[in-house]
Scaffold this motif. Sequence first.
Motif, PDB file in Angstrom:
ATOM      1  N   GLN A 398      39.977  21.460 -86.829  1.00  0.00           N
ATOM      2  CA  GLN A 398      39.440  21.788 -85.501  1.00  0.00           C
ATOM      3  C   GLN A 398      40.435  22.669 -84.720  1.00  0.00           C
ATOM      4  OE1 GLN A 398      39.180  18.803 -82.451  1.00  0.00           O
ATOM      5  NE2 GLN A 398      37.100  19.465 -81.900  1.00  0.00           N
ATOM      6  N   ARG A 399      41.745  22.324 -84.817  1.00  0.00           N
ATOM      7  CA  ARG A 399      42.770  23.112 -84.122  1.00  0.00           C
ATOM      8  C   ARG A 399      42.788  24.554 -84.640  1.00  0.00           C
ATOM      9  NH1 ARG A 399      46.568  19.502 -84.829  1.00  0.00           N
ATOM     10  NH2 ARG A 399      47.749  20.789 -86.308  1.00  0.00           N
ATOM     11  N   LYS A 400      42.731  24.642 -85.960  1.00  0.00           N
ATOM     12  CA  LYS A 400      42.761  25.982 -86.574  1.00  0.00           C
ATOM     13  C   LYS A 400      41.505  26.780 -86.185  1.00  0.00           C
ATOM     14  CE  LYS A 400      46.656  25.849 -88.568  1.00  0.00           C
ATOM     15  NZ  LYS A 400      47.692  26.692 -87.961  1.00  0.00           N
ATOM     16  N   THR A 401      40.372  26.085 -86.122  1.00  0.00           N
ATOM     17  CA  THR A 401      39.138  26.777 -85.738  1.00  0.00           C
ATOM     18  C   THR A 401      39.254  27.287 -84.299  1.00  0.00           C
ATOM     19  OG1 THR A 401      37.963  25.219 -87.138  1.00  0.00           O
ATOM     20  CG2 THR A 401      36.610  26.541 -85.670  1.00  0.00           C
ATOM     21  N   GLU A 402      39.836  26.466 -83.435  1.00  0.00           N
ATOM     22  CA  GLU A 402      40.027  26.887 -82.034  1.00  0.00           C
ATOM     23  C   GLU A 402      40.940  28.119 -81.969  1.00  0.00           C
ATOM     24  OE1 GLU A 402      38.501  26.083 -79.182  1.00  0.00           O
ATOM     25  OE2 GLU A 402      37.252  24.945 -80.580  1.00  0.00           O
ATOM     26  N   GLU A 403      42.026  28.081 -82.769  1.00  0.00           N
ATOM     27  CA  GLU A 403      42.949  29.227 -82.796  1.00  0.00           C
ATOM     28  C   GLU A 403      42.212  30.480 -83.258  1.00  0.00           C
ATOM     29  OE1 GLU A 403      46.486  28.594 -85.179  1.00  0.00           O
ATOM     30  OE2 GLU A 403      47.094  26.928 -83.875  1.00  0.00           O
ATOM     31  N   ALA A 404      41.399  30.299 -84.323  1.00  0.00           N
ATOM     32  CA  ALA A 404      40.654  31.446 -84.854  1.00  0.00           C
ATOM     33  C   ALA A 404      39.693  31.993 -83.795  1.00  0.00           C
ATOM     34  CB  ALA A 404      39.896  31.052 -86.108  1.00  0.00           C
ATOM     35  N   LYS A 405      39.099  31.043 -83.032  1.00  0.00           N
ATOM     36  CA  LYS A 405      38.171  31.488 -81.980  1.00  0.00           C
ATOM     37  C   LYS A 405      38.908  32.270 -80.900  1.00  0.00           C
ATOM     38  CE  LYS A 405      35.070  28.509 -80.234  1.00  0.00           C
ATOM     39  NZ  LYS A 405      34.527  27.114 -80.110  1.00  0.00           N
ATOM     40  N   LYS A 536      56.030  30.119 -83.486  1.00  0.00           N
ATOM     41  CA  LYS A 536      54.860  29.676 -82.706  1.00  0.00           C
ATOM     42  C   LYS A 536      53.659  30.559 -83.068  1.00  0.00           C
ATOM     43  CE  LYS A 536      57.399  27.277 -79.537  1.00  0.00           C
ATOM     44  NZ  LYS A 536      58.248  27.332 -78.380  1.00  0.00           N
ATOM     45  N   PRO A 537      52.469  30.014 -83.007  1.00  0.00           N
ATOM     46  CA  PRO A 537      51.317  30.863 -83.323  1.00  0.00           C
ATOM     47  C   PRO A 537      51.080  31.895 -82.215  1.00  0.00           C
ATOM     48  CG  PRO A 537      50.594  28.678 -82.641  1.00  0.00           C
ATOM     49  CD  PRO A 537      52.088  28.637 -82.666  1.00  0.00           C
ATOM     50  N   GLY A 538      50.574  33.009 -82.581  1.00  0.00           N
ATOM     51  CA  GLY A 538      50.289  34.070 -81.586  1.00  0.00           C
ATOM     52  C   GLY A 538      49.813  35.324 -82.289  1.00  0.00           C
ATOM     53  N   THR A 539      49.126  36.184 -81.546  1.00  0.00           N
ATOM     54  CA  THR A 539      48.558  37.401 -82.147  1.00  0.00           C
ATOM     55  C   THR A 539      49.312  38.669 -81.747  1.00  0.00           C
ATOM     56  OG1 THR A 539      47.117  37.603 -80.245  1.00  0.00           O
ATOM     57  CG2 THR A 539      46.201  36.495 -82.165  1.00  0.00           C
ATOM     58  N   GLY A 540      50.094  38.567 -80.697  1.00  0.00           N
ATOM     59  CA  GLY A 540      50.759  39.788 -80.200  1.00  0.00           C
ATOM     60  C   GLY A 540      49.781  40.683 -79.451  1.00  0.00           C
ATOM     61  N   LEU A 541      48.695  40.092 -78.981  1.00  0.00           N
ATOM     62  CA  LEU A 541      47.697  40.889 -78.249  1.00  0.00           C
ATOM     63  C   LEU A 541      47.688  40.618 -76.750  1.00  0.00           C
ATOM     64  CD1 LEU A 541      44.553  40.739 -80.576  1.00  0.00           C
ATOM     65  CD2 LEU A 541      45.856  42.767 -79.933  1.00  0.00           C
ATOM     66  N   GLY A 542      48.244  39.435 -76.342  1.00  0.00           N
ATOM     67  CA  GLY A 542      48.133  38.984 -74.944  1.00  0.00           C
ATOM     68  C   GLY A 542      48.606  40.006 -73.924  1.00  0.00           C
ATOM     69  N   LEU A 543      49.825  40.492 -74.082  1.00  0.00           N
ATOM     70  CA  LEU A 543      50.355  41.421 -73.076  1.00  0.00           C
ATOM     71  C   LEU A 543      49.657  42.773 -73.143  1.00  0.00           C
ATOM     72  CD1 LEU A 543      54.209  40.671 -73.168  1.00  0.00           C
ATOM     73  CD2 LEU A 543      52.547  39.979 -71.437  1.00  0.00           C
ATOM     74  N   TYR A 544      49.332  43.197 -74.370  1.00  0.00           N
ATOM     75  CA  TYR A 544      48.632  44.468 -74.549  1.00  0.00           C
ATOM     76  C   TYR A 544      47.307  44.446 -73.787  1.00  0.00           C
ATOM     77  CZ  TYR A 544      45.722  47.946 -76.926  1.00  0.00           C
ATOM     78  OH  TYR A 544      44.873  48.985 -77.196  1.00  0.00           O
ATOM     79  N   LEU A 545      46.583  43.336 -73.999  1.00  0.00           N
ATOM     80  CA  LEU A 545      45.296  43.170 -73.346  1.00  0.00           C
ATOM     81  C   LEU A 545      45.443  43.055 -71.836  1.00  0.00           C
ATOM     82  CD1 LEU A 545      43.033  40.631 -75.193  1.00  0.00           C
ATOM     83  CD2 LEU A 545      42.485  42.876 -74.279  1.00  0.00           C
ATOM     84  N   SER A 546      46.421  42.248 -71.424  1.00  0.00           N
ATOM     85  CA  SER A 546      46.596  42.004 -69.988  1.00  0.00           C
ATOM     86  C   SER A 546      46.925  43.300 -69.259  1.00  0.00           C
ATOM     87  CB  SER A 546      47.712  40.988 -69.755  1.00  0.00           C
ATOM     88  OG  SER A 546      47.367  39.792 -70.407  1.00  0.00           O
ATOM     89  N   ARG A 547      47.775  44.117 -69.871  1.00  0.00           N
ATOM     90  CA  ARG A 547      48.111  45.399 -69.233  1.00  0.00           C
ATOM     91  C   ARG A 547      46.866  46.277 -69.151  1.00  0.00           C
ATOM     92  NH1 ARG A 547      53.243  48.933 -70.918  1.00  0.00           N
ATOM     93  NH2 ARG A 547      54.228  47.770 -69.242  1.00  0.00           N
ATOM     94  N   GLY A 548      46.100  46.299 -70.256  1.00  0.00           N
ATOM     95  CA  GLY A 548      44.862  47.101 -70.280  1.00  0.00           C
ATOM     96  C   GLY A 548      43.911  46.663 -69.168  1.00  0.00           C
ATOM     97  N   LEU A 549      43.773  45.354 -68.997  1.00  0.00           N
ATOM     98  CA  LEU A 549      42.863  44.843 -67.968  1.00  0.00           C
ATOM     99  C   LEU A 549      43.375  45.225 -66.572  1.00  0.00           C
ATOM    100  CD1 LEU A 549      42.122  41.255 -69.392  1.00  0.00           C
ATOM    101  CD2 LEU A 549      40.645  43.281 -69.472  1.00  0.00           C
ATOM    102  N   ALA A 550      44.685  45.078 -66.361  1.00  0.00           N
ATOM    103  CA  ALA A 550      45.274  45.417 -65.054  1.00  0.00           C
ATOM    104  C   ALA A 550      45.004  46.889 -64.740  1.00  0.00           C
ATOM    105  CB  ALA A 550      46.768  45.143 -65.059  1.00  0.00           C
TER     106      ALA A 550
END
Length: 579
Positions: A398-405, A536-550
């Motif tokens: 379930q945890r892995k599925t949430e991460e994948a989502k 730690k798990p992570g995609t390396g997309l968070g800051l990229y996306l956040s800057r794009g949204l800003a």
Amino acid sequence: MIARSPFQGQPQDDVGELVRMALDVAGSLDPREVIARILERGTHAVQADRGTLSSLVDDHVVVEATYGRAGELTWVGQRYSLDYFEGQPLVKQAIESLQPAFGGRLALDKAAPEFRQALANVRHVAVLPLVHGGKVIGMLVFSRYEDKPFTGDDQAPLTLLGTISGLALRNARLYEEGEAARQRADETAARLRAAVDAAEDVASQVRLDQVLGRLLERASASVGADGASLARLEGSEMVIESTPTGELVGTRWPLIPKVLAGVRSGRAVELSAAEYTGAPPGMESAVQPYRRFLVAPLAVGGETIGLLAMAKAADDPFDPAAVQSLQQFSTLGALLLRNARLIEQTREAEQAKSEFMSIAVHELRAPLTVTGGYLSMALEGAFGELPKSLRDVLETAQRKTEEAKTIANELLTVARLEGKVLTPTVGRLLVRDAVTRAVARARPRAELVRASVQVAGDTDLAILADEAMVGKILDNLLNNALTYAERPPTIQVGAQLEGRQVSLTVADDGIGISAQDQLRIFQRFTRGTDRLVTEKPGTGLGLYLSRGLAEQMGGSLQLQSSQAGKGSTFVLRLPAAGS
Ligand code: ADP
């Protein structure tokens, strides 16, 4: 008025007068002024009643001006073939011998009708060749109405007068030519400057239609055209890509043979209205207002990709400088057209890729949701009591599925952002509301890592932003602050007004970011290199996306400061909403 001929006095007087005359005659560089002075001074000096000056240009004589002793100067500007003087032996003799020739009046019956009247009064004539560099460049004809023939005494001073006048006239003409050349050079330089300006102006446009529109505008202004169009070539046809009014765009026109020949030679072709045939049926009216056309090929890398056409309503030829300037525009146009095409193709490819990603992620998310649903139901006992070992496995699943989502959701946002389909719904938003909600969403995780989250600053401020986007950015920043820490972190969220923007800061006392990593963390799929990060798990997309949204909301996201081991502060700036 001079009463006595200077040439009939003492030789030294003659020389003095000649020097004064030379200075006077040569004192100007304007050919008309020089001609006027030669005639005026010369006529008085030789005690003539009339003096006429003509230039010899190739095999023509141009009668420039005539001066009567009473003081009247008349500009003539009439052109005669040199053959015409065949019937005037005096003129012939002067030109051939390069010496003054004297005689009675010119042959009346051989003279042009307009001169007959004037010639009828003439008793004696002196024809003076104007010599320069051993060549006759003009002719002075002096006439006397009284019976006072020109004599051998007049020979030497008249020869001198001819030489001085020839020299002065030649200088003035050279100066005039030099001036004209300089002016042409100035004009060419100005046109080049205009072309460079135009290049900058045109290049600053990003969209293909704007690029072409601006190019047409600048090119027609530069060549003085009333109409213009730009077409791409497709076989033996051209397809209109741009016109100033947008009219005719997309229409197909056959290539006229003369234009085709120009295209092949890579040169601009000028056409008259009669030559501009072959307008497709129903489109004749488009070319009807014009009488002259100038068509230049748009060639790049040896390939002709289009045509630039200029049209003028007046039936006079395009000036050669305009043709040259159009060549420059067509070079520029060809390059821009090709670049804009390439950019457009890249953009289309980028968009296609984003669309593909959206679809792929959607497809991926659906089964994840189903799987997640079944896992939750199973863990909640919907399928009966679970043995402990199975429960542990299902919980991990379930945890892995949430991460994948989460990853799928982030990818979907990236795809939308890059595909430019994520448009913000901007409204007035209270900083306090945005921050309180984000902090509330982070609470379960904060409690898990025993973090302390403090909110300070001017949270009464309001921003103009999309609530969901701001929420997503704050979630990312808070999540990172909670994730990248070795000890239970203290996180401070602050707000303050900075001119017309509100800056929201999220500061932590976590592991910090090395100088090296600071340069990369806003890139797509890029994570820090520290072991504490990679484990730690992570995609390396968070800051990229956040800057794009800003940026989509007209704001920005930056790392304000960070030091390895001491924590980081990120700052989100968004437009302030007026109170
Ligand atoms: P992810 O967190 O999935 O790796 P992000 O784009 O959110 O992706 O972050 C990129 C990288 O920036 C992280 O991998 C991490 O190295 C670094 N980073 C971001 N926030 C912090 C923070 N608050 N403290 C330390 N490092 C951070």
